[in-house]
Design a protein around this motif. Structure first.
Motif, PDB file in Angstrom:
ATOM      1  N   PHE A 176       0.849  -1.182   0.000  1.00 49.57           N
ATOM      2  CA  PHE A 176       0.000   0.000   0.000  1.00 49.57           C
ATOM      3  C   PHE A 176       0.889   1.237   0.000  1.00 49.57           C
ATOM      4  CE2 PHE A 176      -2.154   3.412   2.331  1.00 49.57           C
ATOM      5  CZ  PHE A 176      -3.259   3.581   1.520  1.00 49.57           C
ATOM      6  N   ASP A 177       0.537   2.224  -0.822  1.00 47.04           N
ATOM      7  CA  ASP A 177       1.322   3.454  -0.938  1.00 47.04           C
ATOM      8  C   ASP A 177       0.419   4.651  -0.648  1.00 47.04           C
ATOM      9  OD1 ASP A 177       2.949   5.569  -1.632  1.00 47.04           O
ATOM     10  OD2 ASP A 177       3.391   4.834  -3.656  1.00 47.04           O
ATOM     11  N   ARG A 178       0.608   5.252   0.519  1.00 52.50           N
ATOM     12  CA  ARG A 178      -0.200   6.402   0.932  1.00 52.50           C
ATOM     13  C   ARG A 178      -0.059   7.550  -0.061  1.00 52.50           C
ATOM     14  NH1 ARG A 178      -0.741  10.989   4.220  1.00 52.50           N
ATOM     15  NH2 ARG A 178      -2.219  10.705   5.921  1.00 52.50           N
ATOM     16  N   ASP A 179       1.150   7.746  -0.566  1.00 51.71           N
ATOM     17  CA  ASP A 179       1.400   8.840  -1.508  1.00 51.71           C
ATOM     18  C   ASP A 179       0.609   8.651  -2.810  1.00 51.71           C
ATOM     19  OD1 ASP A 179       3.108  10.107   0.278  1.00 51.71           O
ATOM     20  OD2 ASP A 179       4.878   9.084  -0.504  1.00 51.71           O
ATOM     21  N   LYS A 180       0.441   7.413  -3.242  1.00 50.03           N
ATOM     22  CA  LYS A 180      -0.342   7.149  -4.456  1.00 50.03           C
ATOM     23  C   LYS A 180      -1.806   7.523  -4.209  1.00 50.03           C
ATOM     24  CE  LYS A 180      -1.505   3.656  -7.827  1.00 50.03           C
ATOM     25  NZ  LYS A 180      -1.429   2.264  -8.232  1.00 50.03           N
ATOM     26  N   LEU A 181      -2.297   7.217  -3.026  1.00 50.90           N
ATOM     27  CA  LEU A 181      -3.662   7.606  -2.660  1.00 50.90           C
ATOM     28  C   LEU A 181      -3.801   9.126  -2.695  1.00 50.90           C
ATOM     29  CD1 LEU A 181      -6.508   7.037  -1.537  1.00 50.90           C
ATOM     30  CD2 LEU A 181      -5.472   6.952   0.744  1.00 50.90           C
ATOM     31  N   VAL A 182      -2.838   9.831  -2.126  1.00 49.22           N
ATOM     32  CA  VAL A 182      -2.866  11.301  -2.101  1.00 49.22           C
ATOM     33  C   VAL A 182      -2.862  11.846  -3.527  1.00 49.22           C
ATOM     34  CG1 VAL A 182      -1.559  13.366  -1.462  1.00 49.22           C
ATOM     35  CG2 VAL A 182      -1.816  11.503   0.184  1.00 49.22           C
ATOM     36  N   ARG A 183      -2.003  11.298  -4.383  1.00 48.91           N
ATOM     37  CA  ARG A 183      -1.922  11.782  -5.771  1.00 48.91           C
ATOM     38  C   ARG A 183      -3.244  11.588  -6.508  1.00 48.91           C
ATOM     39  NH1 ARG A 183       3.131   9.263  -5.408  1.00 48.91           N
ATOM     40  NH2 ARG A 183       2.337   7.451  -6.520  1.00 48.91           N
ATOM     41  N   SER A 184      -3.876  10.437  -6.337  1.00 50.33           N
ATOM     42  CA  SER A 184      -5.139  10.209  -7.052  1.00 50.33           C
ATOM     43  C   SER A 184      -6.234  11.133  -6.537  1.00 50.33           C
ATOM     44  CB  SER A 184      -5.565   8.743  -6.956  1.00 50.33           C
ATOM     45  OG  SER A 184      -5.884   8.402  -5.631  1.00 50.33           O
ATOM     46  N   LEU A 185      -6.228  11.423  -5.242  1.00 55.51           N
ATOM     47  CA  LEU A 185      -7.206  12.362  -4.701  1.00 55.51           C
ATOM     48  C   LEU A 185      -6.929  13.776  -5.194  1.00 55.51           C
ATOM     49  CD1 LEU A 185      -7.567  10.998  -1.086  1.00 55.51           C
ATOM     50  CD2 LEU A 185      -9.285  10.970  -2.891  1.00 55.51           C
ATOM     51  N   GLN A 186      -5.668  14.150  -5.291  1.00 54.94           N
ATOM     52  CA  GLN A 186      -5.326  15.486  -5.783  1.00 54.94           C
ATOM     53  C   GLN A 186      -5.778  15.674  -7.226  1.00 54.94           C
ATOM     54  OE1 GLN A 186      -1.122  15.563  -4.889  1.00 54.94           O
ATOM     55  NE2 GLN A 186      -1.450  16.686  -2.982  1.00 54.94           N
ATOM     56  N   ILE A 187      -5.705  14.628  -8.022  1.00 53.91           N
ATOM     57  CA  ILE A 187      -6.184  14.710  -9.403  1.00 53.91           C
ATOM     58  C   ILE A 187      -7.689  14.941  -9.413  1.00 53.91           C
ATOM     59  CG2 ILE A 187      -6.564  13.363 -11.512  1.00 53.91           C
ATOM     60  CD1 ILE A 187      -3.798  12.037 -10.906  1.00 53.91           C
ATOM     61  N   SER A 188      -8.418  14.194  -8.577  1.00 49.81           N
ATOM     62  CA  SER A 188      -9.872  14.356  -8.504  1.00 49.81           C
ATOM     63  C   SER A 188     -10.271  15.729  -7.992  1.00 49.81           C
ATOM     64  CB  SER A 188     -10.478  13.303  -7.575  1.00 49.81           C
ATOM     65  OG  SER A 188     -10.235  12.023  -8.065  1.00 49.81           O
ATOM     66  N   LEU A 189      -9.453  16.286  -7.102  1.00 51.34           N
ATOM     67  CA  LEU A 189      -9.785  17.562  -6.458  1.00 51.34           C
ATOM     68  C   LEU A 189      -9.153  18.772  -7.136  1.00 51.34           C
ATOM     69  CD1 LEU A 189      -9.428  16.245  -2.838  1.00 51.34           C
ATOM     70  CD2 LEU A 189     -11.517  17.247  -3.794  1.00 51.34           C
ATOM     71  N   ARG A 190      -8.477  18.551  -8.266  1.00 49.62           N
ATOM     72  CA  ARG A 190      -7.802  19.650  -8.952  1.00 49.62           C
ATOM     73  C   ARG A 190      -8.778  20.783  -9.263  1.00 49.62           C
ATOM     74  NH1 ARG A 190      -4.731  17.356 -13.405  1.00 49.62           N
ATOM     75  NH2 ARG A 190      -3.240  16.903 -11.775  1.00 49.62           N
ATOM     76  N   LYS A 191      -8.395  21.989  -8.890  1.00 47.09           N
ATOM     77  CA  LYS A 191      -9.162  23.224  -9.121  1.00 47.09           C
ATOM     78  C   LYS A 191     -10.510  23.229  -8.391  1.00 47.09           C
ATOM     79  CE  LYS A 191      -6.960  24.422 -13.439  1.00 47.09           C
ATOM     80  NZ  LYS A 191      -7.124  24.864 -14.799  1.00 47.09           N
ATOM     81  N   ARG A 192     -10.625  22.470  -7.318  1.00 49.52           N
ATOM     82  CA  ARG A 192     -11.829  22.468  -6.500  1.00 49.52           C
ATOM     83  C   ARG A 192     -11.547  23.261  -5.221  1.00 49.52           C
ATOM     84  NH1 ARG A 192     -15.850  22.553  -8.416  1.00 49.52           N
ATOM     85  NH2 ARG A 192     -16.927  21.771  -6.591  1.00 49.52           N
ATOM     86  N   PRO A 193     -12.545  23.955  -4.696  1.00 48.82           N
ATOM     87  CA  PRO A 193     -12.336  24.787  -3.500  1.00 48.82           C
ATOM     88  C   PRO A 193     -12.351  23.963  -2.211  1.00 48.82           C
ATOM     89  CG  PRO A 193     -14.613  24.943  -4.210  1.00 48.82           C
ATOM     90  CD  PRO A 193     -13.900  24.095  -5.232  1.00 48.82           C
ATOM     91  N   VAL A 194     -11.377  23.053  -2.081  1.00 47.84           N
ATOM     92  CA  VAL A 194     -11.296  22.197  -0.901  1.00 47.84           C
ATOM     93  C   VAL A 194      -9.968  22.480  -0.202  1.00 47.84           C
ATOM     94  CG1 VAL A 194     -11.240  19.812  -0.065  1.00 47.84           C
ATOM     95  CG2 VAL A 194     -12.719  20.426  -1.978  1.00 47.84           C
ATOM     96  N   ASP A 195     -10.043  22.745   1.088  1.00 45.26           N
ATOM     97  CA  ASP A 195      -8.872  23.053   1.900  1.00 45.26           C
ATOM     98  C   ASP A 195      -7.937  21.840   1.959  1.00 45.26           C
ATOM     99  OD1 ASP A 195      -7.209  24.394   3.693  1.00 45.26           O
ATOM    100  OD2 ASP A 195      -8.358  23.694   5.436  1.00 45.26           O
ATOM    101  N   PRO A 196      -6.644  22.016   1.682  1.00 43.50           N
ATOM    102  CA  PRO A 196      -5.695  20.898   1.726  1.00 43.50           C
ATOM    103  C   PRO A 196      -5.674  20.181   3.087  1.00 43.50           C
ATOM    104  CG  PRO A 196      -4.663  22.803   0.721  1.00 43.50           C
ATOM    105  CD  PRO A 196      -6.006  23.252   1.215  1.00 43.50           C
TER     106      PRO A 196
END
Length: 160
Positions: free
Chosen positions: A61-81
């Motif tokens: 399991f790679d936590r960073d891969k999970l973060v990257r896929s979520l960042q792609i989904s959330l790109r340009k969305r008004p969600v606090d990091p």
């Protein structure tokens, strides 16, 4: 900790402090060999998780891969990091406390979708389109219908 500059194993911790939610320790380090300064983050890991991919292959399991896929989904969305980081930590905690050392990628995807659905509808649809491998517009309509149904279910008690 190996120095990212010269690969020396001789590094010293100069400063340690918890993050705001105390879930992670931030450490400032310096390499004794080359004086390079860098930061590491330490977090609790309850167990080693292995992901069983759709093709049967097993990978750590790679936590960073999970973060990257979520960042792609959330790109340009008004969600606090910070909310995203809390969501990732909650997902990882849920996976680690599930009792299984091996978990299917499908199960991870469903958990991620549950969390995204609560966080941001657009990110949820983006993630679902890749995770469920949408092929035509009807697939989007189905997911949007699910979201609309949720809205109706949430508003129904207010109308009475």
């Amino acid at each position: 900790m190996r120095c990212p500059s010269c690969n020396s194993l001789d590094t010293q911790v100069k400063d340690s402090r918890p993050t705001e939610d105390s879930a992670v320790i931030r450490r400032r380090r310096v390499c004794v060999a080359c004086n390079f300064r860098f930061t590491t983050f330490e977090r609790v890991q309850l167990r080693e998780l292995t992901v069983i991919k759709r093709n049967g292959r097993r990978v750590p399991f790679d936590r960073d891969k999970l973060v990257r896929s979520l960042q792609i989904s959330l790109r340009k969305r008004p969600v606090d990091p910070e909310r995203v980081e809390k969501m990732v930590s909650a997902i990882v905690r849920e996976l680690e406390s599930g009792g299984e050392a091996e978990i299917s990628s499908e199960a991870i995807g469903e958990i991620v979708m549950e969390h995204l659905r609560q966080l941001d509808d657009v990110a949820y649809v983006r993630f679902a389109s890749v995770y469920r491998n949408f092929r035509e517009a009807k697939d989007f309509e189905t997911v949007l219908g699910e979201l609309s149904g949720d809205d109706e279910a949430r508003l129904a008690p207010l109308r009475k």
